[in-house]
Design an enzyme around this catalytic site. Structure first.
Site, PDB file in Angstrom:
ATOM      1  N   ASP A 142      37.894 -33.276 -55.715  1.00 61.79           N
ATOM      2  CA  ASP A 142      38.844 -32.174 -55.601  1.00 61.79           C
ATOM      3  C   ASP A 142      39.795 -32.313 -54.431  1.00 61.79           C
ATOM      4  O   ASP A 142      40.374 -31.332 -53.978  1.00 61.79           O
ATOM      5  CB  ASP A 142      38.054 -30.861 -55.447  1.00 61.79           C
ATOM      6  CG  ASP A 142      37.136 -30.874 -54.223  1.00 61.79           C
ATOM      7  OD1 ASP A 142      37.211 -31.839 -53.444  1.00 61.79           O
ATOM      8  OD2 ASP A 142      36.358 -29.920 -54.048  1.00 61.79           O
TER       9      ASP A 142
ATOM     10  N   GLU B  21      40.854 -26.911 -52.803  1.00 62.73           N
ATOM     11  CA  GLU B  21      40.069 -27.797 -53.675  1.00 62.73           C
ATOM     12  C   GLU B  21      39.832 -27.220 -55.063  1.00 62.73           C
ATOM     13  O   GLU B  21      39.790 -27.965 -56.055  1.00 62.73           O
ATOM     14  CB  GLU B  21      38.741 -28.143 -53.007  1.00 62.73           C
ATOM     15  CG  GLU B  21      38.852 -29.064 -51.798  1.00 62.73           C
ATOM     16  CD  GLU B  21      39.205 -28.349 -50.503  1.00 62.73           C
ATOM     17  OE1 GLU B  21      39.308 -27.094 -50.513  1.00 62.73           O
ATOM     18  OE2 GLU B  21      39.392 -29.025 -49.478  1.00 62.73           O
TER      19      GLU B  21
ATOM     20  N   HIS C 131      34.128 -27.807 -41.794  1.00 62.74           N
ATOM     21  CA  HIS C 131      35.512 -28.310 -41.735  1.00 62.74           C
ATOM     22  C   HIS C 131      36.475 -27.626 -42.700  1.00 62.74           C
ATOM     23  O   HIS C 131      37.650 -27.989 -42.749  1.00 62.74           O
ATOM     24  CB  HIS C 131      35.530 -29.813 -42.037  1.00 62.74           C
ATOM     25  CG  HIS C 131      35.191 -30.138 -43.467  1.00 62.74           C
ATOM     26  ND1 HIS C 131      36.125 -30.104 -44.457  1.00 62.74           N
ATOM     27  CD2 HIS C 131      34.034 -30.463 -44.059  1.00 62.74           C
ATOM     28  CE1 HIS C 131      35.547 -30.416 -45.609  1.00 62.74           C
ATOM     29  NE2 HIS C 131      34.276 -30.633 -45.391  1.00 62.74           N
TER      30      HIS C 131
END
Ligand code: UD1
Ligand code: UDP
Length: 401
Positions: free
Chosen positions: A95, A131, A213
């Site tokens: 993704d 994503e 992250h």
């Protein structure tokens, strides 16, 4: 068959190296590995342990790159490669912006695109961001959809993807993990380097592994995660070990908030082998990572997922993962429960493999080699995934007898 494998980031390289190795062992395939280098050091770390030498390296990463910048660079960069290499098919994974832009470039040239790790959905286009939408874009133009789990296959069927084009393979991350786990014993120096960062087993301290992250956590989420870690680190018997993602939005904040704390070890991003060893040594995991959510259950490590949604609910259903969001009180409370409630810890630390059985790459190779006959072959030879209900999912029950 000329197949071009496009990848750009650490997780793509981890999840594609077993597939690339399988393709390269098969003489009928001519494989071109094209890296966008959307990530630089973190990608190179994986390429080197996986012994993969890219045929094309676009070297596109720039510090603190924005989504439009990296998307447009990949789109045009890959187009130039496709024009030259003229592959029969393009293979992408997951993704990321690399997967999405490489798939789109191939589509513009009418080259079929095959999608590894297809069909994961959170149902929220802003989480994970971007994503969720990247994966849907790839899904809307893919030729073969390699779904890791039956749930992912069902999601594709609900979006009207033809069931004959969906193969449940398991997630290739489990292929990578199991292969790496087997090799860890031979990496004595790596084990020693990680052991040196950790308390001696005799000290009776608990090791909490953290990774974080996600872009949707930049807007306050990372600060909240840092406060939760600080609160957890007040416990004398805890050591938080945190390999920090090099994105400046993460690295600077985490070093400012947690650097020099006696109960927190901030490390640079680890190579895959030491990371897997660290995962095997920790007591539990706090993460917002996709891949780590898949690996931890396989090693029987409880995972607290610091997100509001997950496109990988299989770990939660299996009882090894819990969705805790980014509220510091919630993260801290759930972590303390794992530290102090033994029965709860034990319930969450049973090893499960809801994401794969280590044979995903073989199934992918089979399909790429045998085309439309592959689902049927897998059934006849009894090689259909033990994870799945292939006849139902692929709608081929009628042909089998
Ligand atoms: C990307 C993916 C995300 C994936 C993550 C894995 C997108 C939109 N995001 O996010 O899905 O979960 O990779 O880690 O595709 N950087 C370095 N060195 C590196 C890698 C990154 O310095 O080896 C820094 C650079 O400043 C770079 C920044 O991190 O500009 C962001 O990298 P980028 O790939 O855009 O986003 P990630 O947050 O890593
Ligand atoms: N990983 C690694 N070193 C680290 C942290 C993670 O090798 O320091 C591995 C981890 O085992 C997993 C993958 O990187 O396979 C996950 O990557 P990341 O969290 O960056 O991306 P995501 O999976 O969220 O897309």
């Amino acid at each position: 068959m000329n197949i071009l494998v496009a990848m750009g980031t650490r997780p793509e390289a981890i999840k594609l190296f077993p597939v690339i190795h399988a393709l390269k062992r098969e003489p009928n395939f001519d494989v071109t590995v094209c890296v966008t280098a959307q990530h630089r050091e973190m990608l190179d770390q994986v390429l080197s342990i996986a012994d993969i030498e890219p045929d094309v390296d676009l070297d596109l990463m720039r510090p603190n790159q924005s989504l439009p910048q990296i998307t447009s660079r990949i789109l045009t960069g890959i187009d130039d490669v496709l024009k030259e290499a003229k592959p029969d098919r393009v293979l992408v994974q997951g993704d990321t912006t690399t997967a999405m832009a490489a798939a789109l470039s191939a589509y513009y040239r009418k080259i079929p695109v095959d999608h590894v790790e297809a069909g994961l959905r959170s149902g929220d286009i802003y989480s994970p961001f971007p994503e969720e939408v990247n994966r849907k874009v790839v899904g809307s133009l893919a030729s073969w959809h390699f779904a890791p789990t039956p749930r992912a296959a069902d999601a594709l069927i609900r979006e009207n993807v033809s069931p004959e084009r969906i193969i449940v393979t398991g997630n290739t991350v489990i292929d990578a993990l199991l292969e790496t786990e087997k090799r860890i014993g031979s990496f004595r120096d790596i084990k020693r380097a990680i052991d040196d960062e950790l308390p001696d087993p005799g000290e009776n301290r608990r090791i909490v592994l953290v990774t974080a992250h996600r872009r949707e956590n930049f807007d306050g989420g990372m600060d909240r995660i840092a406060s939760a870690i600080l609160k957890l680190a007040e416990n004398e018997d805890v050591l938080v070990v945190y390999p920090v993602h090099p994105n400046p939005n993460v690295r600077e904040l985490m070093h400012r908030a947690l650097g020099n704390h006696p109960h927190v070890r901030l490390l640079p991003p680890l190579e895959y082998v030491p990371f897997v060893y660290l995962l095997s040594r920790c007591d539990f995991v706090l993460t917002d990572s996709g891949g780590v959510q898949e690996e931890a259950p396989a090693l029987g490590k409880p995972v607290l997922v610091m997100r509001d949604t997950t496109e990988r609910p299989e770990g939660i259903d299996a009882g090894t993962a819990r969705l805790v969001g980014t509220d510091p009180h919630q993260i801290h409370a759930e972590a303390m429960r794992l530290l102090r409630d033994r029965a709860h810890y034990q319930r969450m630390s049973r090893a499960h493999n809801p994401f794969g059985d280590g044979h995903a790459s073989e199934r992918i190779l089979d399909v790429l080699a045998h085309g439309d006959d592959a689902p049927l072959l897998q059934l006849r030879e009894g090689r259909a995934s033990s994870l799945d209900d292939l006849p139902k999912i692929n709608g081929v029950t009628a042909h089998v007898s």
